[in-house]
Design a protein around this motif. Structure first.
Motif, short mmCIF file in Angstrom:
data_model
loop_
_atom_site.label_atom_id
_atom_site.label_comp_id
_atom_site.label_asym_id
_atom_site.label_seq_id
_atom_site.Cartn_x
_atom_site.Cartn_y
_atom_site.Cartn_z
N VAL A 37 0.82 -1.22 0.00
CA VAL A 37 0.00 0.00 0.00
C VAL A 37 0.85 1.27 0.00
O VAL A 37 0.66 2.14 -0.86
N PRO A 38 1.81 1.43 0.92
CA PRO A 38 2.58 2.68 0.89
C PRO A 38 3.43 2.82 -0.38
O PRO A 38 3.63 3.93 -0.86
N ARG A 39 3.86 1.70 -0.91
CA ARG A 39 4.65 1.77 -2.15
C ARG A 39 3.80 2.28 -3.31
O ARG A 39 4.25 3.05 -4.14
N LEU A 40 2.53 1.87 -3.35
CA LEU A 40 1.66 2.28 -4.44
C LEU A 40 1.05 3.67 -4.24
O LEU A 40 0.87 4.41 -5.20
N THR A 41 0.71 3.98 -2.99
CA THR A 41 -0.02 5.23 -2.73
C THR A 41 0.85 6.34 -2.16
O THR A 41 0.44 7.50 -2.16
N GLY A 42 2.02 5.99 -1.65
CA GLY A 42 2.87 7.00 -1.04
C GLY A 42 2.47 7.35 0.39
O GLY A 42 3.00 8.30 0.97
N ARG A 43 1.54 6.61 0.97
CA ARG A 43 1.14 6.85 2.36
C ARG A 43 0.74 5.52 2.99
O ARG A 43 0.40 4.57 2.28
N PRO A 44 0.75 5.44 4.31
CA PRO A 44 0.39 4.17 4.97
C PRO A 44 -1.06 3.80 4.70
O PRO A 44 -1.91 4.66 4.47
N GLY A 45 -1.32 2.51 4.74
CA GLY A 45 -2.68 2.04 4.56
C GLY A 45 -3.52 2.28 5.80
O GLY A 45 -3.00 2.61 6.87
N ARG A 46 -4.85 2.15 5.62
CA ARG A 46 -5.78 2.29 6.74
C ARG A 46 -6.59 1.02 6.87
O ARG A 46 -6.77 0.28 5.91
N THR A 47 -7.10 0.79 8.05
CA THR A 47 -8.03 -0.31 8.22
C THR A 47 -9.36 0.08 7.58
O THR A 47 -9.63 1.27 7.33
N PHE A 48 -10.20 -0.93 7.35
CA PHE A 48 -11.52 -0.62 6.82
C PHE A 48 -12.30 0.25 7.80
O PHE A 48 -13.00 1.18 7.40
N ALA A 49 -12.16 -0.03 9.08
CA ALA A 49 -12.88 0.76 10.10
C ALA A 49 -12.47 2.23 10.02
O ALA A 49 -13.32 3.12 10.11
N ARG A 50 -11.18 2.49 9.84
CA ARG A 50 -10.71 3.88 9.73
C ARG A 50 -11.24 4.53 8.46
O ARG A 50 -11.70 5.66 8.46
N TRP A 51 -11.20 3.78 7.35
CA TRP A 51 -11.71 4.31 6.08
C TRP A 51 -13.20 4.63 6.21
O TRP A 51 -13.65 5.68 5.77
N ALA A 52 -13.97 3.71 6.82
CA ALA A 52 -15.41 3.92 6.97
C ALA A 52 -15.70 5.15 7.82
O ALA A 52 -16.58 5.95 7.48
N ALA A 53 -14.96 5.31 8.90
CA ALA A 53 -15.15 6.50 9.74
C ALA A 53 -14.81 7.77 8.97
O ALA A 53 -15.54 8.78 9.05
N ASP A 54 -13.74 7.73 8.20
CA ASP A 54 -13.32 8.90 7.43
C ASP A 54 -14.32 9.26 6.33
O ASP A 54 -14.42 10.42 5.94
N HIS A 55 -15.07 8.29 5.82
CA HIS A 55 -15.98 8.52 4.70
C HIS A 55 -17.45 8.40 5.06
O HIS A 55 -18.30 8.39 4.17
N ALA A 56 -17.76 8.34 6.35
CA ALA A 56 -19.16 8.16 6.77
C ALA A 56 -20.07 9.22 6.18
O ALA A 56 -21.19 8.94 5.74
N ALA A 57 -19.61 10.46 6.13
CA ALA A 57 -20.46 11.54 5.60
C ALA A 57 -20.79 11.34 4.12
O ALA A 57 -21.83 11.79 3.66
N ASP A 58 -19.93 10.66 3.39
CA ASP A 58 -20.18 10.41 1.97
C ASP A 58 -21.40 9.53 1.75
O ASP A 58 -21.97 9.52 0.66
N PHE A 59 -21.79 8.77 2.78
CA PHE A 59 -22.89 7.83 2.64
C PHE A 59 -24.17 8.29 3.34
O PHE A 59 -25.13 7.55 3.42
N ARG A 60 -24.16 9.49 3.85
CA ARG A 60 -25.35 10.01 4.52
C ARG A 60 -26.26 10.68 3.55
O ARG A 60 -25.97 11.18 2.55
#
Length: 60
Positions: A37-60
């Motif tokens: 993940v960091p090699r492809l994106t240039g940043r550390p990966g996140r857990t699904f839980a972290r991603w979901a929390a970060d994007h919760a507003a996108d699904f409201r």
């Protein structure tokens, strides 16, 4: 059983080929994916839980 259930023969052959390949070359372990993940994106990966929390507003 799949053929008897009506699945096309080429589909059944394809599924068995995929399973055979997965035995020969299993998917990478989580630790290996963590390095990709960091090699492809240039940043550390996140857990699904972290991603979901970060994007919760996108699904409201």
């Amino acid at each position: 059983m799949w053929l008897r259930d009506g699945y096309p023969e080429n589909f059944v052959d394809w599924m068995f080929a995929i399973w055979a390949e997965s035995v020969r070359c299993p998917a990478p372990r989580n630790e290996e994916w963590a390095a990709v993940v960091p090699r492809l994106t240039g940043r550390p990966g996140r857990t699904f839980a972290r991603w979901a929390a970060d994007h919760a507003a996108d699904f409201r």
